[in-house]
Design an enzyme around this catalytic site. Structure first.
Site, mmCIF file in Angstrom:
data_model
loop_
_atom_site.group_PDB
_atom_site.id
_atom_site.type_symbol
_atom_site.label_atom_id
_atom_site.label_comp_id
_atom_site.label_asym_id
_atom_site.label_seq_id
_atom_site.Cartn_x
_atom_site.Cartn_y
_atom_site.Cartn_z
ATOM 1 N N HIS A 1 34.816 42.224 40.061
ATOM 2 C CA HIS A 1 35.236 41.025 40.906
ATOM 3 C C HIS A 1 35.878 41.624 41.855
ATOM 4 O O HIS A 1 35.310 41.150 43.366
ATOM 5 C CB HIS A 1 36.242 41.327 39.935
ATOM 6 C CG HIS A 1 35.551 40.989 38.758
ATOM 7 N ND1 HIS A 1 34.617 39.478 37.990
ATOM 8 C CD2 HIS A 1 35.112 40.955 37.299
ATOM 9 C CE1 HIS A 1 34.109 39.628 36.902
ATOM 10 N NE2 HIS A 1 35.187 40.844 36.354
HETATM 11 O O1 RIB Z 1 38.118 37.236 36.032
HETATM 12 C C1 RIB Z 1 37.762 37.910 36.789
HETATM 13 C C2 RIB Z 1 39.500 39.136 37.011
HETATM 14 O O2 RIB Z 1 40.513 38.908 36.176
HETATM 15 C C3 RIB Z 1 39.744 40.072 38.203
HETATM 16 O O3 RIB Z 1 41.073 40.121 39.325
HETATM 17 C C4 RIB Z 1 40.095 40.977 36.897
HETATM 18 O O4 RIB Z 1 41.302 41.775 37.504
HETATM 19 C C5 RIB Z 1 41.072 40.446 35.734
HETATM 20 O O5 RIB Z 1 42.537 40.067 37.223
#
Ligand code: RIB
Ligand code: CA
Length: 313
Positions: free
Chosen positions: A243
């Site tokens: 992500h």
């Molecule tokens: O949903 C994914 C996000 O939530 C990413 O930033 C992960 O690190 C969590 O913070």
């Protein structure tokens, strides 16, 4: 072209760690002015510790790390140990940090930095709940016009939610903060699950990290080995979704991403859909566009960039 000056606001988290490593490995394109920790994946004491662990892993202990908000603006903190493990950095066995936390609150660092640097020259890169960013905007509204851009990981539209049926974790944890950011008038780029779920660490990609044979390469392979469990089980994914590194990769190679400039609003009323990012992808409303919402990624190009840069640390 001089490197882009950025502040990384983060809740490490294995994917945050890879995003930070990518930024620190790219000094020609990115100048990390500081890292601000926020409560999210795990509580603030751990995110502030993990941010320093990653700086030391990268050999970049000159980057100041500040602790920020330990809870959302108006709701109880929700954490994600079920995804990231008890420490938030489960997987590799990394030593506790020796570098100290920098004095002062992260929100003050964000405000002071934006007031000091030339207007329009600092990009904010939130990788977790937006509590620090929103608090800074509330405390010093005049900084909004001094921000060059906000490039954040959060939200989802076609991909729907990962923490509730409708909401992505970062936005769900602090929807009030997200609403403040989305209404700030700042130039915003959003990396939602729609994109990050296409950046999957397949076995071949994980093998490429490990084959670097460096402490960074092996640690990233071990982090993503741990971090993939949740998504493999929930989505049947081919590997861990990276992500947060989509944010720092965008700063280096924006051409790897495609999206649309549309209206994005945050659900802050209904508990059923709390934290949903309502992206007007088809522009069916007359609500003004306020963000570039990414929809696709050149995943092979992304992993080639990431692996090449991690090899430099
Ligand atoms: O949903 C994914 C996000 O939530 C990413 O930033 C992960 O690190 C969590 O913070
Ligand atoms: Ca994160």
């Amino acid at each position: 072209m001089p490197p882009r000056k950025i502040i990384i606001d983060t809740d490490p988290g294995q994917d945050d760690a890879v995003a930070i490593l990518l930024a620190l490995a790219s000094p020609d394109e990115i100048d990390v002015l500081g890292i601000t920790a926020v409560a999210g994946n795990v509580p603030l004491d751990l995110t502030a510790k993990n941010a320093r662990i990653i700086c030391e892993l990268a050999g970049k202990t000159d980057v100041p790390v500040f602790a920020g908000c330990d809870r959302p603006l108006g709701r109880d903190l929700v954490t994600a140990e079920h995804v990231h493990g008890k420490t938030g950095l489960d997987g590799p066995n990394l030593p506790d940090p020796t570098m100290p936390l920098s004095d002062g609150h992260a929100v003050d660092f964000i405000i002071d930095t934006l007031r000091r640097e030339e207007p329009g020259t600092v990009t904010l890169c939130p990788l977790g709940p937006l509590s620090n960013i929103a608090t800074a905007l509330q405390r010093a509204p005049e900084i909004a016009e001094r921000v060059q851009q906000i490039v954040l990981m959060g939200g989802a539209y076609f991909e729907v939610g990962n923490i509730t049926p409708t909401a992505e974790f970062n936005i769900y944890v602090d929807p009030d903060a997200a609403e403040i950011v989305m209404k700030s008038g700042i130039d915003i780029v959003i990396m939602p699950l729609d994109v990050t779920h296409k950046a999957l660490v397949t076995q071949a990609r994980n093998d490429a990290f490990r084959a670097l044979g460096t402490p960074v390469g092996v640690a990233v392979a071990e982090m993503t080995d741990f971090f993939e469990r949740f998504d493999k089980e929930k989505y049947g994914s081919a590997g861990a979704p990276l992500h947060d590194p989509c944010v720092t990769a965008y700063l280096i190679r924006p051409d790897l991403f495609t999206g649309r400039h549309v209206n994005v609003e945050i659900e802050t009323g209904s508990e059923l859909t709390m934290g949903m990012t309502v992206a007007d992808w088809w522009r069916v409303s007359d609500r003004p566009a306020n963000a570039t919402f990414m929809g696709d990624i050149d995943a092979d190009g992304f992993f080639a960039l990431l692996t090449d840069r991690l090899a430099r640390l």
